[in-house]
Design an enzyme around this catalytic site. Structure first.
Site, PDB file in Angstrom:
ATOM      1  N   LYS A  17      -4.060   3.112 -15.342  1.00  0.00           N
ATOM      2  CA  LYS A  17      -2.917   2.189 -15.278  1.00  0.00           C
ATOM      3  C   LYS A  17      -2.963   1.266 -16.494  1.00  0.00           C
ATOM      4  CE  LYS A  17      -0.791  -0.637 -11.682  1.00  0.00           C
ATOM      5  NZ  LYS A  17      -1.131  -1.392 -10.468  1.00  0.00           N
TER       6      LYS A  17
HETATM    7  C1  E4P Z   1       1.037  -2.200  -8.111  1.00  0.00           C
HETATM    8  O1  E4P Z   1       0.915  -1.276  -8.841  1.00  0.00           O
HETATM    9  C2  E4P Z   1       1.314  -3.583  -8.565  1.00  0.00           C
HETATM   10  O2  E4P Z   1       0.240  -4.072  -9.316  1.00  0.00           O
HETATM   11  C3  E4P Z   1       1.590  -4.420  -7.346  1.00  0.00           C
HETATM   12  O3  E4P Z   1       2.540  -3.744  -6.538  1.00  0.00           O
HETATM   13  C4  E4P Z   1       2.032  -5.835  -7.644  1.00  0.00           C
HETATM   14  O4  E4P Z   1       2.398  -6.437  -6.441  1.00  0.00           O
HETATM   15  P1  E4P Z   1       2.598  -8.016  -6.266  1.00  0.00           P
HETATM   16  O5  E4P Z   1       3.792  -8.425  -7.057  1.00  0.00           O
HETATM   17  O6  E4P Z   1       2.797  -8.190  -4.787  1.00  0.00           O
HETATM   18  O7  E4P Z   1       1.332  -8.660  -6.768  1.00  0.00           O
END
Ligand code: E4P
Length: 221
Positions: free
Chosen positions: A87
């Site tokens: 990622k």
């Molecule tokens: C996932 O890949 C993201 O990092 C995550 O959904 C972010 O979510 P949040 O905005 O609730 O922190």
């Protein structure tokens, strides 16, 4: 449509997998920190433990932000297990790194996406997944679902292979709307998945069926 769980918590991952509907996991540095996972070796071991719980597609986020360091860290993460998807944040060096990993056959998830322009760049670079953040846009009065719709439309226009992975999902209706719009994947907390189960008419209907059955069974004895 695929369901990913958005957590680094092993018991939540196990619970979602046990329901039989889980296709993958996404994590980020904040979610890892929430579980108290720090230090290179602990992080590696934790990712390995997550990979051992699921069939495929575990997003592990790099901390590095310059090209050479992203490549180094991404390669290390990819070595942990074949299930790892590296990622990478939506920044200039991140896009370059996505292009490199694409040429090496290493899957990537481009994260922190908040505009259609960013989505086009990530697809051109060959990202396997694109993570637009719905909830964080909604929080500042932009329409997160509208962005998902726009990206699905653009990717459809050109047949981009990058899968739209709706992230920052806060509630079950976000998930249902993403399904309507045609997002390929939704990543969300466990409560969003279990929230799909709930309907008061299911609960009252089941209570009625069981009560009628018990009454009839009682008359027979
Ligand atoms: C996932 O890949 C993201 O990092 C995550 O959904 C972010 O979510 P949040 O905005 O609730 O922190």
């Amino acid at each position: 449509m695929k369901f990913f769980i958005d957590t680094a918590n092993l018991s939540e991952i196990e619970e979602a997998y046990d329901m039989g509907v889980l296709d993958g996991v996404t994590t980020n540095p904040s979610l890892m920190a929430k579980e108290g996972i720090t230090g290179e070796e602990n992080v590696r071991n934790h990712y390995k433990a997550i990979c051992d719980l699921v069939d495929d597609k575990v997003s592990a986020e790099v901390i590095a932000t310059d090209y050479d360091a992203i490549i180094r860290e991404g390669k290390e993460l990819a070595k942990i297990d074949d299930k790892i998807v590296v990622k990478i944040p939506m920044i200039r060096d991140g896009i370059k790194a996505i292009k490199y990993f694409h040429s090496e056959g290493i899957r990537t998830n481009c994260t922190l996406v908040f505009s259609a322009g960013q989505a086009i760049l990530a697809a051109k670079a060959g990202a396997s997944y694109l993570s637009p953040f719905i909830g964080r846009l909604d929080d500042i009065s932009y329409d997160g679902l509208e962005l998902i719709q726009q990206i699905v439309h653009i990717y459809g226009n050109f047949g981009f292979e990058t899968e739209v992975l709706a992230a920052s999902v806060r509630h079950s209706m976000h998930l249902v709307k993403c399904a309507e719009i045609g997002a390929d994947v939704v990543t969300c907390p466990l409560k969003v998945i279990t929230g799909l189960l709930k309907h008061p008419l299911t609960d009252s209907g089941l209570a009625q069926f069981l009560s009628d059955h018990n009454k009839a069974a009682g008359k027979l004895t």
